[in-house]
Motif scaffolding. Structure first.
Motif, mmCIF file in Angstrom:
data_model
loop_
_atom_site.group_PDB
_atom_site.id
_atom_site.type_symbol
_atom_site.label_atom_id
_atom_site.label_comp_id
_atom_site.label_asym_id
_atom_site.label_seq_id
_atom_site.Cartn_x
_atom_site.Cartn_y
_atom_site.Cartn_z
ATOM 1 N N UNK A 36 -8.080 6.720 12.707
ATOM 2 C CA UNK A 36 -6.765 6.195 13.112
ATOM 3 C C UNK A 36 -6.440 4.821 12.539
ATOM 4 N N UNK A 37 -7.355 4.208 11.797
ATOM 5 C CA UNK A 37 -7.058 2.899 11.213
ATOM 6 C C UNK A 37 -5.908 2.972 10.216
ATOM 7 N N UNK A 38 -5.749 4.132 9.575
ATOM 8 C CA UNK A 38 -4.714 4.276 8.552
ATOM 9 C C UNK A 38 -3.401 4.725 9.167
ATOM 10 N N UNK A 39 -2.275 4.196 8.699
ATOM 11 C CA UNK A 39 -0.976 4.663 9.198
ATOM 12 C C UNK A 39 -0.754 6.118 8.820
ATOM 13 N N UNK A 40 -0.038 6.835 9.644
ATOM 14 C CA UNK A 40 0.138 8.274 9.444
ATOM 15 C C UNK A 40 0.880 8.609 8.160
ATOM 16 N N UNK A 41 1.659 7.668 7.648
ATOM 17 C CA UNK A 41 2.473 7.952 6.462
ATOM 18 C C UNK A 41 1.740 7.714 5.147
ATOM 19 N N UNK A 42 0.455 7.345 5.192
ATOM 20 C CA UNK A 42 -0.237 6.941 3.964
ATOM 21 C C UNK A 42 -0.190 8.036 2.902
ATOM 22 N N UNK A 69 -4.391 -0.039 -0.037
ATOM 23 C CA UNK A 69 -4.779 0.900 -1.092
ATOM 24 C C UNK A 69 -4.432 2.341 -0.730
ATOM 25 N N UNK A 70 -4.301 2.615 0.542
ATOM 26 C CA UNK A 70 -3.869 3.937 0.979
ATOM 27 C C UNK A 70 -2.356 4.016 1.180
ATOM 28 N N UNK A 71 -1.785 3.017 1.824
ATOM 29 C CA UNK A 71 -0.437 3.169 2.382
ATOM 30 C C UNK A 71 0.641 2.320 1.726
ATOM 31 N N UNK A 85 2.054 10.417 2.369
ATOM 32 C CA UNK A 85 3.377 10.524 1.742
ATOM 33 C C UNK A 85 3.623 9.352 0.791
ATOM 34 N N UNK A 86 3.176 8.160 1.201
ATOM 35 C CA UNK A 86 3.356 6.982 0.347
ATOM 36 C C UNK A 86 2.596 7.164 -0.970
ATOM 37 N N UNK A 87 1.348 7.627 -0.871
ATOM 38 C CA UNK A 87 0.548 7.862 -2.058
ATOM 39 C C UNK A 87 1.154 8.969 -2.917
ATOM 40 N N UNK A 88 1.665 10.012 -2.269
ATOM 41 C CA UNK A 88 2.280 11.106 -3.017
ATOM 42 C C UNK A 88 3.502 10.624 -3.789
ATOM 43 N N UNK A 89 4.286 9.738 -3.183
ATOM 44 C CA UNK A 89 5.442 9.190 -3.889
ATOM 45 C C UNK A 89 5.002 8.393 -5.115
ATOM 46 N N UNK A 90 3.928 7.625 -4.969
ATOM 47 C CA UNK A 90 3.413 6.867 -6.111
ATOM 48 C C UNK A 90 3.038 7.817 -7.243
ATOM 49 N N UNK A 91 2.351 8.896 -6.894
ATOM 50 C CA UNK A 91 1.971 9.879 -7.902
ATOM 51 C C UNK A 91 3.172 10.576 -8.507
#
Length: 339
Positions: free
Chosen positions: A249-255, A152-154, A257-263
């Motif tokens: 730190x559970x979430x990948x660092x790119x989450x 849901x984040x990444x 940017x991935x969400x921003x691309x979706x938006x």
């Protein structure tokens, strides 16, 4: 106190509202309340609500001025008394016995939340079964984080992304109330709600049965032009970032940017949606300004999304190469005759 509160926001929902409500009420659950929030409708929604309430004491109606789906759902949350809360959209319906099956799964498994599959109902009446967000069975919190929260984040752009909708879950009301979890905005509000809710420890029992019938409605708000879409998304991203801080730190660092691309892909599509009366030149100017917004600019520069469907891959490729004029032309040609 009812065991389950079902919240249905309704705006100009006269065409489908009664079908939706009856699919919920015909479950026969005595310890259920159906809260219909009439969000300032201009059609016969209000009279349908009142007629349903007169016929069935389990129906509670809230009439309010138009404030959007998030405000309507929040009003429903404030009025809800159930141990569990479910959400349904007024143009959808529930399969027979849906909530009984979900509540039984909760009781049997000891989980604090339950999820189910759904049918995607197409405008021509055909339907496609869609799987639950998690594999069938019980999932502890570590499994929820790995298999639901992180996607849901990444993973918000790939073909196989998990749909960020709230209507296929039963939530524990105490978690929502005690942590002041509410909906905000007119777009991506479901996804933000889910990431906030599951930032608090939960367990899920997943039913892979298609218990919810999701109607692909061409007149849905998600298919119309929405002014200020970019600002709405950025506000949602900020709320999502607050929830992300609790996962560390559970979430990948790119989450992000991935969400921003979706938006960004949503915002670009929205700019060329039917109903936008701007000229081609104005749309292109807006497109260029959007790509310069901080969140989107960083994502374009630092992250290449993968796993996109064909048309989204084309759009992302043109954006990354700065070819916004050809992109605008393609969208304009695609939308000839629409609207």
């Amino acid at each position: 106190m009812p065991l389950l509160s079902v919240i249905v926001p309704a705006y100009n929902a006269g065409l489908f509202l009664e079908e939706c409500a009856l699919s919920i009420l015909e479950s026969g659950l005595p310890d259920l309340e159906l809260i219909i929030v009439n969000d300032g409708s201009a059609d016969d929604t209000a009279s349908i609500c009142d007629r349903l309430a007169e016929k069935d004491g389990r129906v509670k109606v809230l009439h309010r001025s138009n404030g959007g789906v998030s405000a309507a759902r929040n009003a429903g949350i404030e009025a809800a008394c159930g141990e569990y809360i479910a959400f349904a959209d007024a143009d959808d319906r529930l399969a027979p016995g849906a909530y009984e099956r979900m509540l039984a799964a909760l009781g049997k498994s000891g989980a604090t939340c339950v999820a189910c599959g759904y049918y995607l109902i197409m405008p021509d009446g055909s339907c496609k079964p869609k799987r639950a967000p998690l594999s069938p069975g019980f999932h502890d919190y570590a499994g929820i984080v790995e298999k639901l929260v992180i996607p849901l984040f990444a993973d918000r752009v790939s073909r196989g992304l998990i749909l960020g909708t709230v209507w296929r879950y039963l939530f524990r009301r105490s978690v929502i109330i005690n942590n002041n979890i509410r909906f905000a905005g007119a777009y991506l509000e479901d996804e933000v709600f889910l990431t906030e809710y599951f930032s608090y420890p939960s367990t899920i029992y997943s039913l892979d049965e298609p218990l919810y019938h999701y109607r692909q409605n061409p007149s849905s708000v998600t298919r119309k032009y929405m002014p200020g879409c970019a600002d709405v998304f950025c506000a949602s991203l900020a709320k999502k970032e607050n929830a992300a801080a609790r996962f560390g730190p559970s979430l990948p660092s790119y989450w992000r940017h991935n969400t921003a691309w979706a938006g960004l892909l949503i915002v670009i599509s929205n700019e060329f949606a039917p109903g936008n009366t701007k000229s081609f030149r104005e749309k292109l100017k807006t497109l260029r300004a959007v790509c310069e917004m901080k969140d989107f600019k960083h994502a374009i520069k630092n992250y290449a999304p993968s796993g996109l469907a064909g048309s989204k891959a084309v759009v992302a490729g043109l954006v990354r190469r700065g070819l916004l004029l050809p992109l605008a032309v393609l969208y304009s040609l695609k939308n000839i005759g629409k609207g």
